[in-house]
Structures are given as C-alpha cells and as structure tokens.
Design a protein around this motif. Structure first.
Motif, PDB file in Angstrom:
ATOM      1  N   UNK A 123       0.827  -1.209   0.000  1.00 47.51           N
ATOM      2  CA  UNK A 123       0.000   0.000   0.000  1.00 47.51           C
ATOM      3  C   UNK A 123       0.861   1.259   0.000  1.00 47.51           C
ATOM      4  N   UNK A 124       1.971   1.226   0.726  1.00 47.96           N
ATOM      5  CA  UNK A 124       2.869   2.378   0.749  1.00 47.96           C
ATOM      6  C   UNK A 124       3.460   2.632  -0.634  1.00 47.96           C
ATOM      7  N   UNK A 125       3.872   1.562  -1.308  1.00 40.46           N
ATOM      8  CA  UNK A 125       4.416   1.693  -2.656  1.00 40.46           C
ATOM      9  C   UNK A 125       3.378   2.262  -3.604  1.00 40.46           C
ATOM     10  N   UNK A 126       2.155   1.766  -3.523  1.00 41.36           N
ATOM     11  CA  UNK A 126       1.101   2.229  -4.427  1.00 41.36           C
ATOM     12  C   UNK A 126       0.769   3.704  -4.175  1.00 41.36           C
ATOM     13  N   UNK A 127       0.762   4.100  -2.907  1.00 42.29           N
ATOM     14  CA  UNK A 127       0.468   5.501  -2.563  1.00 42.29           C
ATOM     15  C   UNK A 127       1.607   6.410  -3.014  1.00 42.29           C
ATOM     16  N   UNK A 128       2.848   5.906  -2.887  1.00 37.30           N
ATOM     17  CA  UNK A 128       4.013   6.695  -3.297  1.00 37.30           C
ATOM     18  C   UNK A 128       4.030   6.923  -4.803  1.00 37.30           C
ATOM     19  N   UNK A 129       3.789   5.872  -5.589  1.00 39.59           N
ATOM     20  CA  UNK A 129       3.895   6.034  -7.042  1.00 39.59           C
ATOM     21  C   UNK A 129       2.777   6.893  -7.611  1.00 39.59           C
ATOM     22  N   UNK A 130       1.703   7.061  -6.857  1.00 36.77           N
ATOM     23  CA  UNK A 130       0.637   7.967  -7.284  1.00 36.77           C
ATOM     24  C   UNK A 130       0.873   9.397  -6.818  1.00 36.77           C
ATOM     25  N   UNK A 131       2.028   9.624  -6.166  1.00 33.88           N
ATOM     26  CA  UNK A 131       2.385  10.979  -5.743  1.00 33.88           C
ATOM     27  C   UNK A 131       1.839  11.371  -4.390  1.00 33.88           C
ATOM     28  N   UNK A 132       1.378  10.390  -3.595  1.00 32.29           N
ATOM     29  CA  UNK A 132       0.751  10.703  -2.323  1.00 32.29           C
ATOM     30  C   UNK A 132       1.664  11.373  -1.316  1.00 32.29           C
ATOM     31  N   UNK A 133       2.974  11.130  -1.425  1.00 31.20           N
ATOM     32  CA  UNK A 133       3.916  11.712  -0.469  1.00 31.20           C
ATOM     33  C   UNK A 133       4.544  13.001  -0.990  1.00 31.20           C
ATOM     34  N   UNK A 134       4.061  13.464  -2.124  1.00 32.90           N
ATOM     35  CA  UNK A 134       4.572  14.716  -2.666  1.00 32.90           C
ATOM     36  C   UNK A 134       4.150  15.899  -1.810  1.00 32.90           C
ATOM     37  N   UNK A 135       4.967  16.935  -1.775  1.00 31.77           N
ATOM     38  CA  UNK A 135       4.661  18.133  -0.989  1.00 31.77           C
ATOM     39  C   UNK A 135       3.380  18.776  -1.519  1.00 31.77           C
ATOM     40  N   UNK A 136       2.435  19.007  -0.626  1.00 29.86           N
ATOM     41  CA  UNK A 136       1.183  19.653  -1.012  1.00 29.86           C
ATOM     42  C   UNK A 136       0.118  18.712  -1.534  1.00 29.86           C
TER      43      UNK A 136
END
Length: 357
Positions: A123-136
C-alpha cells in the motif's frame, strides 16, 4: 495488573474480563505520560506496566492530535492518509513487542506482523507512485467537500472525523491482535488454522496488488494517450476514451482493491474469533466501522466519477461495487450477447422455410 486473568480461550474475547477492567489506565495515562516526560518515571516502565490495548489506543489519540495540528498549520487535510498504510502494522508490531517484553509467546503475533508488513509495503508503494507523499498532495475529495460546506463546519469535520476518528479507526482494525496475544498464553504454538489465515491474508494482498497494477497500467496509458493523441500498444482507443478501466478484475468488480482491503481486516477479526473459539466479539467493531467507511467513501467517489464519465452509470448497472454480480465481465453499452439458437429451433425454422417455398 497489566493483563487479565483468563482460564479459557473463550475468556480472551470477553470484553468484561479483558477490556473493561483496564479502562481506568486510560484515564491515568496522561498523568503518567507527563511524569515520564519530566523524568519521574521511565518510558519503558510506563509502557510495560500499561495494558497493551490501552496504551495502543492512547497512542492513536495522541497521533490524532498531531494530525489535527499538522492539518491546520499546513491547510492540508491528508495527514492521516500519509500514515494510513503504516499505522495498522505499527500497532500489530506494538502488540508483538509488548508480548516479547512481557515474556509471552509471540509466534502467532509474528505471523500477523508478517502479512501486515507485506500489506504495508504494497500500500505504501502504491500511494508513493501515485504521488501521495509529494509536498502539497491532498485527497481531491477534501477540496470538493470544502467547496460545499461552511468553513467552520469543515473544521469540526476535521476535529471529529478526519483527524481523531480515522486515527482511532486505524488502531481498532488492528485490535484483534490483542485477543490473539491473550490466546497465545494458552495456545502458544502456531496451528494449521493460523497458517490457513496467513495464506488467506497474503492471497488478498496479492489480489489488491493485481487490481492496483491493472489500474496503474490503464491510467498511465490514458495519460500518455491524452498527451500524445497516440493509442499505446495493447489498448484500444474506445477503452481510453471511456476514461475508466473495465478490464481484468475491474470487469467484474468496480472496486476489487477495496473489496480485498475490507476483507483483509474482516479476516483478521475472524482470525481472533477462531483463536478464542467465539462466534463474535467486541474486536469486530473496527472491521465493521472500516466497512461502513468504505461504503460512504466509495459512494462519494463514484458520485464524482459518474459526473465525469457518461458511460459510468452503465458500468454501475452491470458490475457490482465490490462483489461480482455474475461470472461475465463488463460488456459495455450497446453490446449485445449473441443469442444461442438450439438445434431443435434451427430445425423447426428450416422446416417452416421449406413449407413457405
């Protein structure tokens, strides 16, 4: 006393014996935490002498306050979202670590931590590749809600639901691990049933991965098509013009990843019921609330999606939200299934043609 006195596996799921006696520890926890901060008591002693169910819940409330402050300072209300894939595993690790500290057999909890770690990684990988951890980055649904409710109402919504409720929910879905911790004192060894539940959980995580990967491939192709006006290899223009995926697992369920996600935490609860030899227990509250959350969240998501894509309503009629309505995949509007003509009907029609001649 940090753990209840139990004599049978059934006692491990009894709210009056395993939860209620320790509620006063929750009320005294803030004062003891303050003493630990001042140095009057060690954090290790506070942790070891507090019932793990109570300390875990207290941590979820503290994190809720952190999410609330961070959301108000940044004006971004996806603070919980960034930790969604991590916190349930953190809480299961908490029960595992507490058991080891208390000298309780932890083999069964190790199994829980194994699949939960795999769940978090996916789930963390999937959220990361969708830009979920991007600033803003913020869930687009929060902005839509802000546009339709008064500012003061949204702040109340943040205080109650977004920050505290969701934080407590992420703890409650992992709470069945507490029952399994208690049963480990009576039945410490891993059983064939534990292995079966582990296999189910890993299978559901694999289903989520496949569904998310299919969605990622489709959305990537659609983005490439919109930017270059060229249809990527392996896709048809009509599929990309539709705007949403209807193939693979998505041809039989509108949200196969959500279906698997709800099932994962329901089966953890069922795992605790089987371990304690009970049909149901208080530990099912977390899974029930998660399922209710998915009902409302998915309805809102589909309300937005159906307004963007005209064909989505046809898709809704033909494909189940979570559970498939049948064995066939989505056909699309105007696609007719060929009529099956029986041999007897064909012979009858040929006989009628001969008579007419």
């Amino acid at each position: 006393m940090t753990l209840p006195i139990i004599k049978t596996l059934e006692d491990c799921a009894d709210f009056s014996k395993t939860v209620e006696p320790f509620l006063p520890q929750l009320y005294s926890f803030p004062a003891r935490l303050l003493d630990a901060i001042k140095g009057d008591e060690s954090f290790l002693k506070l942790y070891a002498t507090t019932n793990p169910l109570i300390s875990g819940f207290a941590i979820s409330l503290i994190l809720g306050a952190v999410f609330l402050v961070a959301a108000d300072i940044n004006g971004n209300y996806s603070q919980v979202d960034r930790f969604w894939s991590l916190l349930p595993t953190f809480y299961i690790a908490h029960f595992d670590a507490w058991a080891r500290l208390a000298g309780i057999p932890s083999k069964r909890l190790d199994l829980l931590l194994l699949w939960s770690t795999v769940w978090s990684a996916r789930l963390t990988f999937n959220y990361w590749r969708k830009g979920g951890y991007g600033i803003g980055h913020e869930d687009y649904r929060w902005e839509i809600i802000r546009q339709h409710v008064p500012k003061w109402a949204f702040h109340i919504f943040n205080w109650t639901f977004i920050s505290f409720y969701q934080s407590a929910l992420l703890y409650s879905i992992a709470a069945p691990a507490y029952i399994i911790l208690l049963t480990s004192r009576i039945e410490p060894e891993i059983t064939s049933s534990d292995v079966a539940y582990l296999s189910i959980q890993l299978g559901l995580i694999l289903t989520e991965y496949i569904a998310d990967h299919q969605q990622w491939v489709y959305q990537s192709a659609k983005k490439q098509y919109q930017q270059s006006s060229r249809v990527p290899s392996g896709f048809k223009q009509a599929d990309l013009d539709r705007g949403f995926i209807t193939s693979g697992l998505w041809g039989r369920s509108r949200h196969p990843n959500f279906a698997a996600e709800q099932s994962i935490w329901f089966f953890l609860y069922q795992w605790s019921c089987y371990a304690s030899k009970t049909l149901y227990s208080w530990a099912g509250v977390g899974a029930a609330l998660l399922i209710l959350l998915f009902q409302g969240s998915t309805w809102f998501t589909e309300y937005i999606t159906s307004g963007k894509y005209p064909e989505y309503r046809d898709y809704q009629r033909e494909v189940g939200m979570f559970v498939p309505l049948g064995f066939s995949s989505y056909k699309g509007p105007g696609v007719k299934v060929p009529k099956v003509i029986r041999t007897s009907e064909l012979a009858k029609k040929m006989e009628q043609n001969k008579k007419q001649k």
